[in-house]
Write a protein that holds these residues in place. Sequence first.
Motif, PDB file in Angstrom:
ATOM      1  N   PRO A  11       0.829  -1.163   0.132  1.00 41.20           N
ATOM      2  CA  PRO A  11       0.271   0.036   0.008  1.00 41.20           C
ATOM      3  C   PRO A  11       1.012   1.410   0.091  1.00 41.20           C
ATOM      4  O   PRO A  11       0.464   2.412  -0.482  1.00 41.20           O
ATOM      5  CB  PRO A  11      -0.733  -0.080   1.121  1.00 41.20           C
ATOM      6  CG  PRO A  11      -0.860  -1.469   1.640  1.00 41.20           C
ATOM      7  CD  PRO A  11       0.677  -2.132   1.066  1.00 41.20           C
ATOM      8  N   SER A  12       1.925   1.267   0.748  1.00 44.33           N
ATOM      9  CA  SER A  12       2.815   2.545   1.027  1.00 44.33           C
ATOM     10  C   SER A  12       3.438   2.942  -0.424  1.00 44.33           C
ATOM     11  O   SER A  12       3.520   3.999  -0.921  1.00 44.33           O
ATOM     12  CB  SER A  12       3.916   2.291   1.988  1.00 44.33           C
ATOM     13  OG  SER A  12       4.730   1.220   1.620  1.00 44.33           O
ATOM     14  N   ARG A  32       2.393   1.765  -3.494  1.00 47.47           N
ATOM     15  CA  ARG A  32       1.114   1.920  -4.359  1.00 47.47           C
ATOM     16  C   ARG A  32       0.655   3.388  -4.326  1.00 47.47           C
ATOM     17  O   ARG A  32       0.526   4.176  -5.353  1.00 47.47           O
ATOM     18  CB  ARG A  32       0.063   1.077  -4.194  1.00 47.47           C
ATOM     19  CG  ARG A  32      -1.152   1.062  -5.296  1.00 47.47           C
ATOM     20  CD  ARG A  32      -1.916   0.076  -5.010  1.00 47.47           C
ATOM     21  NE  ARG A  32      -2.646   0.029  -3.845  1.00 47.47           N
ATOM     22  CZ  ARG A  32      -2.644  -1.076  -2.803  1.00 47.47           C
ATOM     23  NH1 ARG A  32      -1.627  -2.113  -2.988  1.00 47.47           N
ATOM     24  NH2 ARG A  32      -3.276  -0.961  -1.686  1.00 47.47           N
ATOM     25  N   GLU A  33       0.440   3.963  -2.946  1.00 44.09           N
ATOM     26  CA  GLU A  33       0.053   5.298  -2.815  1.00 44.09           C
ATOM     27  C   GLU A  33       1.378   6.291  -3.359  1.00 44.09           C
ATOM     28  O   GLU A  33       0.864   7.317  -3.889  1.00 44.09           O
ATOM     29  CB  GLU A  33      -0.426   5.500  -1.332  1.00 44.09           C
ATOM     30  CG  GLU A  33      -1.637   4.692  -1.012  1.00 44.09           C
ATOM     31  CD  GLU A  33      -1.801   4.552   0.516  1.00 44.09           C
ATOM     32  OE1 GLU A  33      -1.451   5.323   1.108  1.00 44.09           O
ATOM     33  OE2 GLU A  33      -2.706   3.852   0.907  1.00 44.09           O
ATOM     34  N   GLY A  34       2.365   6.073  -2.879  1.00 44.09           N
ATOM     35  CA  GLY A  34       3.536   6.896  -2.902  1.00 44.09           C
ATOM     36  C   GLY A  34       3.755   6.982  -4.391  1.00 44.09           C
ATOM     37  O   GLY A  34       3.911   8.311  -5.038  1.00 44.09           O
ATOM     38  N   SER A  76      -5.123   2.117  -9.595  1.00 40.70           N
ATOM     39  CA  SER A  76      -4.353   1.270  -8.988  1.00 40.70           C
ATOM     40  C   SER A  76      -4.940   0.180  -8.671  1.00 40.70           C
ATOM     41  O   SER A  76      -6.153   0.061  -8.473  1.00 40.70           O
ATOM     42  CB  SER A  76      -3.711   2.122  -7.714  1.00 40.70           C
ATOM     43  OG  SER A  76      -2.858   3.096  -8.041  1.00 40.70           O
ATOM     44  N   GLY A 132       1.848   6.334  -7.116  1.00 35.54           N
ATOM     45  CA  GLY A 132       0.611   6.875  -7.432  1.00 35.54           C
ATOM     46  C   GLY A 132       0.408   8.354  -7.427  1.00 35.54           C
ATOM     47  O   GLY A 132       0.051   9.039  -8.407  1.00 35.54           O
ATOM     48  N   LEU A 133       0.719   8.803  -6.247  1.00 33.04           N
ATOM     49  CA  LEU A 133       0.694   9.950  -5.949  1.00 33.04           C
ATOM     50  C   LEU A 133       1.732  10.961  -6.845  1.00 33.04           C
ATOM     51  O   LEU A 133       1.252  12.047  -7.307  1.00 33.04           O
ATOM     52  CB  LEU A 133       0.887  10.653  -4.487  1.00 33.04           C
ATOM     53  CG  LEU A 133       0.835  12.016  -4.048  1.00 33.04           C
ATOM     54  CD1 LEU A 133      -0.551  12.516  -4.431  1.00 33.04           C
ATOM     55  CD2 LEU A 133       1.165  11.948  -2.400  1.00 33.04           C
TER      56      LEU A 133
END
Length: 227
Positions: A11-12, A14-16, A30, A18-19
């Motif tokens: 998750p970290s 994926r979020e990083g 995602s 993606g952002l």
Amino acid sequence: MPRVLLIEDDPSIREGVGLGLRRRGHDVSSAGTGEEGLALMGGFRPELVLLDLMLPGINGVQVCRRIRETSQVPIIMLTARGDDFDIVVGLEAGADDYIVKPARTEVIEARIKAVLRRLSDPVGSRPGVEHHGELTIDRAGLSVAKNGERVPLAPSEIKLLLHLSASPEQVFSRQQLLEYVWDHSYHADARLVDACVRRLRTKVEDPDASPRYIQTVRGFGYRFGPL
């Protein structure tokens, strides 16, 4: 900016990632599993896929193979350090490139641009259709046919074939091909070239004969022909 499908179970990350890509103007969708990523392929219609190798359920190599059954969208693998065997398997499954995690967004963005440049600015491109034995190469249309039937090629495969066939019988070293085809003057990994050659041969060569088009010159590299 191109649409990017990010398939990553962490998750970290994926979020990083993606952002970071959204801040650079990308439209990012995602997924945390291979199943979710494959389900998004049809509706989202990505122009590039960032694919983690180590996924729960369907792993990254299996996802890559499933995507290649219906699409030649560029695929960049995300892999942990030391996964050399998995990198080779992923490249041979159809991935165009790979990035070792962790990687800064700037590095990922640069690699995305390099992969997409292969489609917009093919090496050795010139108008006209060429005939090489059973192969027909349409440089302007970025298409290849064998015995009149279209051969589906991934971006790295078509660019490699265009580059080699633009100079028949000229020998290119792996380092030269990394620079010309992958834009990797700083990242000389011969596995990219060798894996791409093996995939390309399965599509354009006769299975029970010695390579006719993409020939190995031992100790030097590869050449196209002579036929």
